[in-house]
Design an enzyme around this catalytic site. Structure first.
Site, mmCIF file in Angstrom:
data_model
loop_
_atom_site.group_PDB
_atom_site.id
_atom_site.type_symbol
_atom_site.label_atom_id
_atom_site.label_comp_id
_atom_site.label_asym_id
_atom_site.label_seq_id
_atom_site.Cartn_x
_atom_site.Cartn_y
_atom_site.Cartn_z
ATOM 1 N N SER A 127 -9.623 1.231 2.953
ATOM 2 C CA SER A 127 -8.819 2.063 2.095
ATOM 3 C C SER A 127 -7.752 1.304 1.306
ATOM 4 O O SER A 127 -7.242 1.821 0.315
ATOM 5 C CB SER A 127 -8.124 3.141 2.932
ATOM 6 O OG SER A 127 -7.273 2.545 3.896
ATOM 7 N N LYS A 182 0.858 -1.185 0.000
ATOM 8 C CA LYS A 182 0.000 0.000 0.000
ATOM 9 C C LYS A 182 0.897 1.239 0.000
ATOM 10 O O LYS A 182 1.957 1.236 0.665
ATOM 11 C CB LYS A 182 -0.882 -0.039 1.251
ATOM 12 C CG LYS A 182 -1.960 1.028 1.331
ATOM 13 C CD LYS A 182 -2.777 0.828 2.616
ATOM 14 C CE LYS A 182 -3.941 1.777 2.758
ATOM 15 N NZ LYS A 182 -4.730 1.526 3.987
ATOM 16 N N SER A 216 -9.535 -1.360 7.180
ATOM 17 C CA SER A 216 -9.119 -1.115 5.799
ATOM 18 C C SER A 216 -8.451 -2.275 5.091
ATOM 19 O O SER A 216 -8.129 -2.143 3.905
ATOM 20 C CB SER A 216 -8.166 0.070 5.744
ATOM 21 O OG SER A 216 -8.900 1.254 5.665
HETATM 22 N N1 GLN Z 1 -12.832 3.221 6.522
HETATM 23 C C1 GLN Z 1 -12.193 3.651 7.720
HETATM 24 C C2 GLN Z 1 -11.855 5.116 7.630
HETATM 25 O O1 GLN Z 1 -12.193 5.684 6.664
HETATM 26 C C3 GLN Z 1 -11.006 2.806 8.003
HETATM 27 C C4 GLN Z 1 -9.781 3.255 7.361
HETATM 28 C C5 GLN Z 1 -8.594 2.412 7.697
HETATM 29 O O2 GLN Z 1 -8.722 1.373 8.348
HETATM 30 N N2 GLN Z 1 -7.451 2.906 7.293
HETATM 31 O O3 GLN Z 1 -11.261 5.697 8.484
#
Ligand code: GLN
Length: 464
Positions: free
Chosen positions: A134, A59, A158
């Site tokens: 994400s 990532k 995420s």
């Molecule tokens: N969807 C969650 C957020 O927007 C989780 C993001 C993540 O785990 N990096 O914060």
């Protein structure tokens, strides 16, 4: 075993796969020269590393010296880290080839990759849908067979959520199990580097390789690295809890059918199954969306146009104008929203009402898990997400709807305990994930059980 020719062949094959998958928009940087350099390095290493010549995508919030790290943000355009993340060092030492940097929601804030400054990632089999986020680029690359494994990061789901949407395995370790050194900070009390794999064995191997204490991250726990768990053939002797709050009456029927099938498989493998309650679950999303933005507002203060990325000089020419112009141009709408929310909940007068209360609620959510594990559950089994992959654009105008996609993944993040998503079937062709949650530092139990479930379930089968 790798030979010089093998690693070179892997590098060329990976390059071909990356080229063929370009339409997914899952990659922010890669090059054949870089892959060939990785192959040459692996070929010169002693053989037999745990990830010998395995290509792995990272990532783009995991820093590497040789590729740019942008966090899918304009504010980090062209940034190249002067050091490698500990997880990158560990992957290389195990013989892995770092293949590409994967697209993501900007600064890991989002559940669909639609907040990437470089455009969203397409779902690998349903291009009009999102791959989840994400870490959606990493998930899509594994699901599309470009790489067998990838790293993502979890702050609040995420990796598990995109793993569920794309039909791959995603493993969030315990907080403190894997070094965060070189993972660009979002919510530091929540952030975990986490692995994707095409199957449980691959994701387990990657998790084991990147685990272990690190003098460069004081929050890593001083316990020996995870060993690759021996997969279980059955689940005899295990009690699996089904938290009722994760099976609401309006759960998507396909998700319910996939979970029913997984529960039946667990029973057939010899597990005892019992219903349990985690009563504070309903507070997880609001709690997470206070704690994570608060930490993000503090962490993102460093992007000021002085130390990283492109600098914009505002019209007044003073330092405030520089901050305003750089941050105003550099951050996307969702990142700005998080910084505003985070600053607000930490500000004098609101701190007690929001931030302190959220910390108390976080402790209660953690206690819920502690209690059910103390009362005899070895693992918990839940849906990973309330629905399969949603359509692109469906939630972009409604941040709360997007936040609610994380309802089943946020709680384990707040509690710092390990959790994973395992492909459990398809509904209308769309993958559905089952989530396993384990007590703190019990990754081996979770991964061994996942391997048994994986071999009992046909994850490509339609469930209804
Ligand atoms: N969807 C969650 C957020 O927007 C989780 C993001 C993540 O785990 N990096 O914060």
């Amino acid at each position: 075993m790798t030979t010089a020719r093998d690693a070179g062949a892997v590098a060329r094959d990976t390059g071909r796969r990356l080229t063929a998958a370009a339409d997914l928009n899952a990659v922010l940087s890669w090059s054949q020269q870089q892959l060939d350099r990785e192959a040459a390095r692996v070929a010169a290493m002693p053989r037999g590393g745990a990830l010998d010549a395995v290509p792995v995508a990272l990532k783009d919030n995991i820093v590497t010296i040789e590729q740019p790290t942008t966090c899918a943000s304009r504010i980090l355009a062209g940034f190249v880290s002067p050091y490698d993340a500990t997880v990158a060092v560990k992957l290389r030492a195990a013989g892995a080839l770092i293949a590409a940097k994967a697209n993501m929601d900007e600064f890991a804030m989002g559940s669909s990759t639609e907040h990437s400054a470089f455009g969203r990632v397409k779902h690998p089999t349903h291009p009009d849908r999102v791959p989840g986020g994400s870490s959606g680029g990493s998930a899509a690359l594994v699901a599309a067979g470009v790489v067998p494994a990838a790293l993502g990061s979890e702050t609040g789901g995420s990796v598990r959520q995109p793993a569920s949407f794309c039909g791959v395995v995603g493993v969030k370790p315990s907080y403190g199990r894997v070094s965060r050194y070189g993972l660009v900070a979002f919510g530091s009390s929540l952030d975990c580097v986490s692995a994707f794999g095409r199957d449980v064995a691959t994701a387990s191997r990657v998790t084991a390789v990147i685990s272990g204490p690190d003098p460069l991250d004081a929050t890593t726990v001083d316990r020996p690295p995870l060993s690759v768990p021996t997969p279980r053939r059955d689940l005899g002797g295990l009690t699996i809890g089904l938290p009722r709050e994760y099976f609401p009456a309006d759960l998507d029927p396909g998700v319910r059918a996939a979970l029913d099938r997984t529960i039946a498989a667990a029973k057939a493998l010899g597990a005892a199954v019992k219903e349990v309650s985690l009563p504070n679950t309903e507070y997880a999303v609001p709690t997470y969306y206070i704690v994570a933005p608060a930490e993000a507002a503090a962490n993102l203060a460093r992007y000021d146009g002085v130390r990283y990325g492109p600098r914009r000089i505002g019209p007044e020419g003073d330092v405030r104008a520089l901050y305003r112009a750089t941050r105003g141009d550099g951050f996307g709408a969702e990142v700005r929203r998080r910084i505003l929310v985070g600053t607000y909940v930490l500000s004098a007068g609101y701190y007690d009402a929001y931030y302190r209360k959220a910390q108390r609620t976080r402790a209660r959510i953690t206690d819920d898990f502690r209690r059910v594990f103390a009362e005899g559950c070895d693992l918990l089994l839940t849906p990973t997400t309330p629905t399969p992959a949603f359509r692109a654009g469906e939630k972009t105008d409604d941040p709360v709807a997007m936040y609610l996609a994380d309802i089943f993944v946020c709680p384990a993040s707040l509690a710092g305990i390990p959790a994973m998503s395992l492909p459990a079937g398809r509904s209308g062709g769309l993958p559905i994930g089952a989530q396993l949650i384990a007590p703190y530092f019990e990754e081996e139990r979770m991964l061994a059980a996942a391997a048994a479930l994986e071999s009992a379930l046909d994850a490509t089968a339609e469930v209804r």
